[in-house]
Design a protein around this motif. Structure first.
Motif, mmCIF file in Angstrom:
data_model
loop_
_atom_site.group_PDB
_atom_site.id
_atom_site.type_symbol
_atom_site.label_atom_id
_atom_site.label_comp_id
_atom_site.label_asym_id
_atom_site.label_seq_id
_atom_site.Cartn_x
_atom_site.Cartn_y
_atom_site.Cartn_z
ATOM 1 N N GLU A 260 0.887 -1.571 0.287
ATOM 2 C CA GLU A 260 -0.121 0.287 -0.128
ATOM 3 C C GLU A 260 0.214 1.553 -0.402
ATOM 4 O O GLU A 260 0.801 2.116 -0.410
ATOM 5 C CB GLU A 260 -0.867 0.231 1.326
ATOM 6 C CG GLU A 260 -2.825 -0.774 0.976
ATOM 7 C CD GLU A 260 -2.621 -0.840 2.117
ATOM 8 O OE1 GLU A 260 -4.315 -1.042 2.490
ATOM 9 O OE2 GLU A 260 -2.578 -0.379 3.223
ATOM 10 N N LYS B 214 4.196 3.018 -5.680
ATOM 11 C CA LYS B 214 3.335 3.062 -6.300
ATOM 12 C C LYS B 214 4.359 2.040 -6.964
ATOM 13 O O LYS B 214 5.403 1.841 -7.161
ATOM 14 C CB LYS B 214 2.965 4.510 -7.141
ATOM 15 C CG LYS B 214 1.646 4.778 -6.556
ATOM 16 C CD LYS B 214 1.280 5.684 -7.146
ATOM 17 C CE LYS B 214 0.255 6.410 -6.852
ATOM 18 N NZ LYS B 214 -0.320 8.115 -7.599
ATOM 19 N N ALA C 90 1.252 0.519 -11.577
ATOM 20 C CA ALA C 90 -0.048 1.108 -9.995
ATOM 21 C C ALA C 90 0.625 2.258 -10.052
ATOM 22 O O ALA C 90 1.282 3.306 -9.591
ATOM 23 C CB ALA C 90 0.099 0.329 -8.422
ATOM 24 N N GLY D 13 -1.984 4.582 -10.190
ATOM 25 C CA GLY D 13 -3.571 5.384 -9.599
ATOM 26 C C GLY D 13 -3.951 5.168 -8.433
ATOM 27 O O GLY D 13 -3.507 4.101 -8.123
ATOM 28 N N GLY D 14 -4.205 5.469 -7.599
ATOM 29 C CA GLY D 14 -5.563 5.804 -6.333
ATOM 30 C C GLY D 14 -4.690 5.812 -5.240
ATOM 31 O O GLY D 14 -3.498 6.064 -5.495
ATOM 32 N N SER D 15 -4.908 5.091 -3.969
ATOM 33 C CA SER D 15 -4.122 5.264 -2.821
ATOM 34 C C SER D 15 -4.131 4.320 -1.498
ATOM 35 O O SER D 15 -3.570 4.619 -1.229
ATOM 36 C CB SER D 15 -5.358 6.174 -2.122
ATOM 37 O OG SER D 15 -6.643 5.417 -1.314
ATOM 38 N N ALA D 16 -4.301 3.521 -3.203
ATOM 39 C CA ALA D 16 -3.613 1.964 -1.506
ATOM 40 C C ALA D 16 -2.034 1.695 -2.939
ATOM 41 O O ALA D 16 -1.945 0.570 -2.734
ATOM 42 C CB ALA D 16 -4.412 1.410 -1.969
ATOM 43 N N GLN E 254 -3.238 -1.671 -4.651
ATOM 44 C CA GLN E 254 -4.688 -1.657 -5.031
ATOM 45 C C GLN E 254 -4.853 -2.708 -6.590
ATOM 46 O O GLN E 254 -6.428 -3.229 -6.873
ATOM 47 C CB GLN E 254 -4.703 -0.666 -4.899
ATOM 48 C CG GLN E 254 -6.511 0.310 -5.440
ATOM 49 C CD GLN E 254 -6.193 1.459 -5.506
ATOM 50 O OE1 GLN E 254 -6.090 2.152 -4.301
ATOM 51 N NE2 GLN E 254 -7.626 1.614 -6.101
ATOM 52 N N ARG E 255 -4.026 -2.511 -6.895
ATOM 53 C CA ARG E 255 -3.811 -2.742 -8.519
ATOM 54 C C ARG E 255 -3.922 -4.409 -8.569
ATOM 55 O O ARG E 255 -4.026 -4.538 -8.852
ATOM 56 C CB ARG E 255 -2.909 -2.596 -9.373
ATOM 57 C CG ARG E 255 -2.685 -2.685 -10.415
ATOM 58 C CD ARG E 255 -3.641 -2.118 -11.206
ATOM 59 N NE ARG E 255 -3.797 -2.163 -12.817
ATOM 60 C CZ ARG E 255 -4.590 -3.373 -13.076
ATOM 61 N NH1 ARG E 255 -5.296 -3.693 -12.405
ATOM 62 N NH2 ARG E 255 -5.563 -4.011 -13.859
ATOM 63 N N SER F 291 -6.988 -6.504 -7.794
ATOM 64 C CA SER F 291 -7.607 -7.594 -8.820
ATOM 65 C C SER F 291 -7.246 -8.173 -10.108
ATOM 66 O O SER F 291 -8.395 -9.116 -10.012
ATOM 67 C CB SER F 291 -7.961 -5.874 -9.767
ATOM 68 O OG SER F 291 -6.556 -5.833 -10.476
ATOM 69 N N SER G 49 1.191 10.371 -12.046
ATOM 70 C CA SER G 49 1.362 8.807 -12.502
ATOM 71 C C SER G 49 1.828 8.990 -13.915
ATOM 72 O O SER G 49 2.128 8.391 -14.683
ATOM 73 C CB SER G 49 -0.143 8.743 -12.893
ATOM 74 O OG SER G 49 -1.219 10.354 -13.541
ATOM 75 N N ARG H 166 -3.938 -1.729 -19.980
ATOM 76 C CA ARG H 166 -4.060 -2.219 -18.313
ATOM 77 C C ARG H 166 -3.887 -3.064 -18.201
ATOM 78 O O ARG H 166 -3.380 -4.846 -18.443
ATOM 79 C CB ARG H 166 -5.694 -2.081 -17.876
ATOM 80 C CG ARG H 166 -6.617 -0.779 -18.364
ATOM 81 C CD ARG H 166 -7.939 -1.521 -17.827
ATOM 82 N NE ARG H 166 -8.171 -1.241 -16.777
ATOM 83 C CZ ARG H 166 -8.908 -1.545 -16.120
ATOM 84 N NH1 ARG H 166 -10.312 -1.337 -16.053
ATOM 85 N NH2 ARG H 166 -8.364 -1.754 -13.872
#
Length: 290
Positions: A184, A187, A205, A207-210, A214-215, A218, A262, A290
């Protein structure tokens, strides 16, 4: 707490030994470092199969072996299960070397490199074994923890991350704190390998805050596994989810502070794509971002 003998119920206790490995006589060769490379790693096997001349610490007439490695991240009295082995003495006898052939058995397979026991007191020797029937009395071991399949003691460091899809799923499902906290915080640019074909996918990874957690979550979701990646979705459609679970591995190439823009991370992602030519020869199909 569950006791050792209540968990490890063996069919032939009178011809089974339990071996507690600390290191190979060299503090720079810890047993756990060998075991982490696999239950059939040659160094780990040789450590358990070593036979000394006129030593009471040999496997002697044992036909089966429960092998453990000292789990030094927790302390000297903690040991992690490395597997149950069938034992065959080498003939003619070999002394001060590998004196036994060990064959990994399916018994307790789900608990290899996961089940941690705690002894009542530390063991003074580098390698020590006991008849199964005397272990509970002498060391009063208890089942301490059943760790995720990939709990490598502590998070191994960003440069040492290499996970199978099943391992990634296990970390995600258990929300393993050491892994989650580490992933977390950053990036990054990562590499996914299809071990069946050798093809690579370079992703990021950004973007996002985690961060990476986070990526990668998924990819760890058993109901998805593709993270929305078109190439992965095609593989899943053609071969099924099991293909991804059996063949995909995940590694980190480069990490960045979560405040990094990013645009810069994507720039580095493109660099790694050029390095590995993953567009021409891998899974980074043109238009699949992606």
């Amino acid at each position: 707490m569950l006791k050792f003998e209540d968990f490890f119920k063996v069919e032939y206790p009178e011809i089974t030994k339990v071996k507690f490995n600390m290191n190979a006589g060299d503090v720079n060769c810890p047993a756990w470092d060998y075991l982490i490379q696999g239950e059939e790693n040659i160094d780990w096997i040789n450590m358990n199969a070593h036979k000394k001349k006129q030593a009471n610490n040999n496997l002697n007439k044992a036909k089966y072996l429960l092998a453990f490695a000292q789990y030094y991240p927790y302390g000297s009295e903690y040991y992690i299960f490395g597997g149950m082995y069938e034992v065959k003495k080498i003939e003619p006898e070999v002394f001060d070397g590998v004196g036994y052939e060990l064959k990994l058995m399916p018994d307790f397979a789900d608990y290899r490199k996961r089940l941690i026991i705690k002894l009542s007191h530390p063991i003074g020797r580098d390698i020590y074994n006991k008849p199964y029937n005397s272990v509970q009395k002498d060391f009063d071991p208890e089942i301490f923890e059943l760790a995720p399949a990939t709990k490598l003691g502590v998070f191994p460091g960003y440069n040492s991350v290499l996970l199978s899809n099943k391992e990634l799923q296990s970390i995600y499902n258990m929300q393993a704190p050491d892994w989650k906290q580490a992933l977390e915080k950053v990036k990054g640019v990562y590499c996914i390998t299809d071990t069946a074909t050798g093809k690579l996918y370079i992703g990021s990874a950004s973007g996002g805050s985690a961060g990476i957690w986070q990526r990668w979550s998924s990819y760890a979701d058993k109901n998805n596994l593709t993270g929305g990646n078109k190439t992965f979705e095609e593989l899943k459609k053609t071969y099924g989810s099991q293909y991804i679970e059996d063949n995909f591995t995940y590694a980190i190439l480069e990490i960045f502070d979560v405040k990094t823009k990013s645009e810069y991370i994507i720039h580095r992602e493109e660099y790694w794509k050029r390095v590995f030519k993953s567009v021409q020869y891998g899974m980074n199909n043109v238009g699949n971002s992606r």
